[in-house]
Each structure stands twice: as structure tokens, then as C-alpha cells.
Design a protein around this motif. Sequence first.
Motif, mmCIF file in Angstrom:
data_model
loop_
_atom_site.group_PDB
_atom_site.id
_atom_site.type_symbol
_atom_site.label_atom_id
_atom_site.label_comp_id
_atom_site.label_asym_id
_atom_site.label_seq_id
_atom_site.Cartn_x
_atom_site.Cartn_y
_atom_site.Cartn_z
ATOM 1 N N HIS A 39 -15.594 -9.148 1.450
ATOM 2 C CA HIS A 39 -14.958 -8.509 0.301
ATOM 3 C C HIS A 39 -14.200 -7.256 0.718
ATOM 4 C CE1 HIS A 39 -17.945 -10.566 -2.663
ATOM 5 N NE2 HIS A 39 -17.046 -11.395 -2.180
ATOM 6 N N GLN A 40 -14.786 -6.468 1.612
ATOM 7 C CA GLN A 40 -14.107 -5.253 2.055
ATOM 8 C C GLN A 40 -12.844 -5.592 2.842
ATOM 9 O OE1 GLN A 40 -15.103 -2.178 0.982
ATOM 10 N NE2 GLN A 40 -13.125 -1.604 1.764
ATOM 11 N N LEU A 41 -12.921 -6.592 3.711
ATOM 12 C CA LEU A 41 -11.733 -6.998 4.463
ATOM 13 C C LEU A 41 -10.647 -7.500 3.530
ATOM 14 C CD1 LEU A 41 -13.253 -8.789 7.583
ATOM 15 C CD2 LEU A 41 -12.073 -6.597 7.517
ATOM 16 N N GLY A 42 -11.052 -8.231 2.496
ATOM 17 C CA GLY A 42 -10.085 -8.703 1.511
ATOM 18 C C GLY A 42 -9.365 -7.552 0.825
ATOM 19 N N ILE A 84 -4.451 -4.068 0.439
ATOM 20 C CA ILE A 84 -3.857 -2.728 0.491
ATOM 21 C C ILE A 84 -2.827 -2.617 1.617
ATOM 22 C CG2 ILE A 84 -4.358 -0.292 1.033
ATOM 23 C CD1 ILE A 84 -7.094 -0.787 -0.396
ATOM 24 N N LEU A 85 -3.163 -3.096 2.788
ATOM 25 C CA LEU A 85 -2.319 -2.891 3.960
ATOM 26 C C LEU A 85 -1.225 -3.937 4.148
ATOM 27 C CD1 LEU A 85 -5.140 -1.912 6.473
ATOM 28 C CD2 LEU A 85 -3.596 -0.382 5.252
ATOM 29 N N ILE A 91 -0.383 -7.072 1.625
ATOM 30 C CA ILE A 91 0.249 -7.746 0.496
ATOM 31 C C ILE A 91 1.002 -6.776 -0.408
ATOM 32 C CG2 ILE A 91 -0.223 -9.119 -1.575
ATOM 33 C CD1 ILE A 91 -2.603 -10.312 0.048
ATOM 34 N N LYS A 92 0.379 -5.687 -0.826
ATOM 35 C CA LYS A 92 1.030 -4.771 -1.756
ATOM 36 C C LYS A 92 2.338 -4.205 -1.210
ATOM 37 C CE LYS A 92 -2.846 -3.482 -4.632
ATOM 38 N NZ LYS A 92 -3.755 -2.420 -5.060
ATOM 39 N N PRO A 93 2.380 -3.709 0.032
ATOM 40 C CA PRO A 93 3.663 -3.187 0.533
ATOM 41 C C PRO A 93 4.759 -4.257 0.561
ATOM 42 C CG PRO A 93 1.881 -2.463 1.944
ATOM 43 C CD PRO A 93 1.312 -3.473 0.982
ATOM 44 N N PHE A 94 4.388 -5.483 0.894
ATOM 45 C CA PHE A 94 5.382 -6.546 0.957
ATOM 46 C C PHE A 94 5.862 -6.946 -0.428
ATOM 47 C CE2 PHE A 94 4.091 -8.340 5.363
ATOM 48 C CZ PHE A 94 4.708 -7.241 5.960
ATOM 49 N N LYS A 95 5.016 -6.857 -1.414
ATOM 50 C CA LYS A 95 5.422 -7.189 -2.782
ATOM 51 C C LYS A 95 6.436 -6.177 -3.307
ATOM 52 C CE LYS A 95 1.522 -9.828 -4.494
ATOM 53 N NZ LYS A 95 0.420 -9.858 -5.449
ATOM 54 N N ARG A 96 6.303 -4.934 -2.890
ATOM 55 C CA ARG A 96 7.214 -3.889 -3.358
ATOM 56 C C ARG A 96 8.628 -4.116 -2.863
ATOM 57 N NH1 ARG A 96 3.222 0.288 -1.524
ATOM 58 N NH2 ARG A 96 1.691 0.257 -3.168
#
Length: 133
Positions: free
Chosen positions: A102-105, A110-111, A113-118
Motif C-alpha cells: 500500500h505504501q509503495l502504491g 505521488i512520484l 502518475i500525478k506529475p504525468f497526468k498534469r
Amino acid sequence: MPSTLTTSNNEVKLVVFLSDEIFAKNIPILVTVDPISSVILRIELADSRKVEDWKNHWECLEKNGYIATYLVTDEGRGLCSAQKEALADIIKQPDTYHAIAHQLGKWVNILHIKPFKRNSIAATSLILPEVIR
């Protein structure tokens, strides 16, 4: 074969409970084992995996002479809520696999998926090799 291990001569055993559920055709099977000996203390087919199901599961173990000294579970809602109600005085530890997974997910989200979505254009230029562009 009984679904709950019993102690002999009304003996009381203090054990670590490792509790989780498995599934057979989407039907939950509640399982508690002693992680030290790998003995299955109780296994039962259940209608659900809600708080009452887990409380009854652990109460049956206590009636059969097994007292929890420590509890290891995943972070499922039913298990966590049941622990707070039925085994509140017992230390609970998340199981290592789920705690790490869960922590790795969260970190991947954070590191990566989110930056790439932006910025999907920046993501494409970082991911695609020069030959494809």
C-alpha cells in the motif's frame, strides 16, 4: 475435521493471531493462524467479513482456549473495526505485505502518475523513445 482448533484439558494458550480472509467464488473465508507454528486456529466460511463476523470468529477462538496476545492483519475495514471492539487491549500490527504494498502504491501515485497526468505532453516526450516520436 473441526473448523476450530481446541486446546486439551481446558488449557488456555496465549498466541499471536494472524487474521485475514480468502475467497472461494466471491464468498469470504475467515482465517486465523498462529504465525509462529503456522497452525490454522480457525477457518470458516462466512456470509460477509463485517465487524460482527470477525468478533464472532475471535470469540469462538477464546471459547476454545486461545487468547490473543498480539494481532496481525491487513488494513481491511471490517478487521480494523472488529479489533477496536473485540480486541481493543491487544496490540495490532499491519501485515508486512499489505503495509509495504500500500505504501509503495501511494509513492508510485505521488512520484509517477500525478506529475504525468498534469502534463501529458511532457509525459509522452519522457516515455516514448526517439525512434517513435
